[in-house]
Design a protein around this motif. Structure first.
Motif, PDB file in Angstrom:
ATOM      1  N   UNK A  58       0.838  -1.206   0.000  1.00  0.00           N
ATOM      2  CA  UNK A  58       0.000   0.000   0.000  1.00  0.00           C
ATOM      3  C   UNK A  58       0.871   1.253   0.000  1.00  0.00           C
ATOM      4  N   UNK A  59       1.899   1.250   0.848  1.00  0.00           N
ATOM      5  CA  UNK A  59       2.802   2.403   0.917  1.00  0.00           C
ATOM      6  C   UNK A  59       3.543   2.602  -0.407  1.00  0.00           C
ATOM      7  N   UNK A  60       3.965   1.490  -1.013  1.00  0.00           N
ATOM      8  CA  UNK A  60       4.670   1.592  -2.300  1.00  0.00           C
ATOM      9  C   UNK A  60       3.760   2.175  -3.369  1.00  0.00           C
ATOM     10  N   UNK A  61       2.485   1.772  -3.381  1.00  0.00           N
ATOM     11  CA  UNK A  61       1.542   2.296  -4.368  1.00  0.00           C
ATOM     12  C   UNK A  61       1.293   3.780  -4.171  1.00  0.00           C
ATOM     13  N   UNK A  62       1.212   4.204  -2.909  1.00  0.00           N
ATOM     14  CA  UNK A  62       0.990   5.622  -2.615  1.00  0.00           C
ATOM     15  C   UNK A  62       2.191   6.438  -3.080  1.00  0.00           C
ATOM     16  N   UNK A  63       3.393   5.932  -2.786  1.00  0.00           N
ATOM     17  CA  UNK A  63       4.594   6.645  -3.169  1.00  0.00           C
ATOM     18  C   UNK A  63       4.729   6.730  -4.692  1.00  0.00           C
TER      19      UNK A  63
END
Length: 201
Positions: free
Chosen positions: A193-198
């Motif tokens: 999720x964090x990777x997608x947001x970044x």
């Protein structure tokens, strides 16, 4: 959508070596209520020498006691146990049976598998996504006592099959349902999720 199983303490629920198992006793654990479909087991062991031990309490206890007397079957109502007492109980039985008409993600089933019990479950959602018929347990239809009876006889008469299914169930829980694997799965989900947001920003 990401779906994760319940997790259990596999340091607590595990095989206990040198534990003597009963020869013809079956274990069931759960509230004494309609959802658990206990009459299916009762009818399955009618006219047999099998003994059913039930751990749990609930509003249907008196009704189930009367049914056991009517069918002339051997049923022991053992009452409730603390969770940390259950591993010893699981390890005493060759077979664990869960005959619910509906389930979410039953922890007793996972606990029994973690203790290398051979498990029989009904072919309903919540159970059939854990039990793979013939691979890590046996599935029966929730309205077919003859099928359940045959499954019980098959397992009690075949120790090597019980051992194979019990080992496969143990492996499933160790891989999919222990605390460490679940923590890793959740960590991986949050990291994705964090990777997608970044990547978006």
């Amino acid at each position: 959508i990401n779906v994760y199983s319940n997790w259990i303490d596999t340091d607590l629920f595990k095989p206990i070596t040198n534990t003597k198992k009963y020869d013809n006793r079956i274990l069931a654990i759960g509230k004494l209520e309609k959802q658990k479909n206990y009459p299916l087991i009762f009818n399955a062991i009618e006219d047999s020498s099998f003994t059913l031990d039930i751990i749990g309490s609930g509003e249907m206890e008196e009704e189930l006691r009367e049914l056991a007397i009517k069918l002339k079957i051997n049923v022991n109502f053992l009452g409730s146990f603390k969770n940390d007492q259950l591993p010893t109980k699981y390890n005493q039985y060759p077979i664990y049976v869960l005959t619910s008409i509906a389930e979410g993600n039953p922890k007793t089933l996972l606990e029994a598998m973690a203790c290398e019990c051979a498990v029989i479950g009904t072919n309903v959602a919540g159970i059939n996504n854990i039990v793979r018929d013939g691979k890590n347990g046996i599935l029966v239809e929730p309205e077919n006592p003859e099928e359940l009876s045959n499954a019980i006889i098959k397992l009690l008469d075949n120790p090597s099959l019980r051992d194979n299914l019990g080992s496969a169930g143990y492996d499933f829980v160790q891989k999919e349902c222990n605390c460490i694997s679940m923590a890793k799965n959740h960590l991986k989900l949050y990291q994705n999720i964090l990777d997608n947001i970044q990547n978006k920003y």
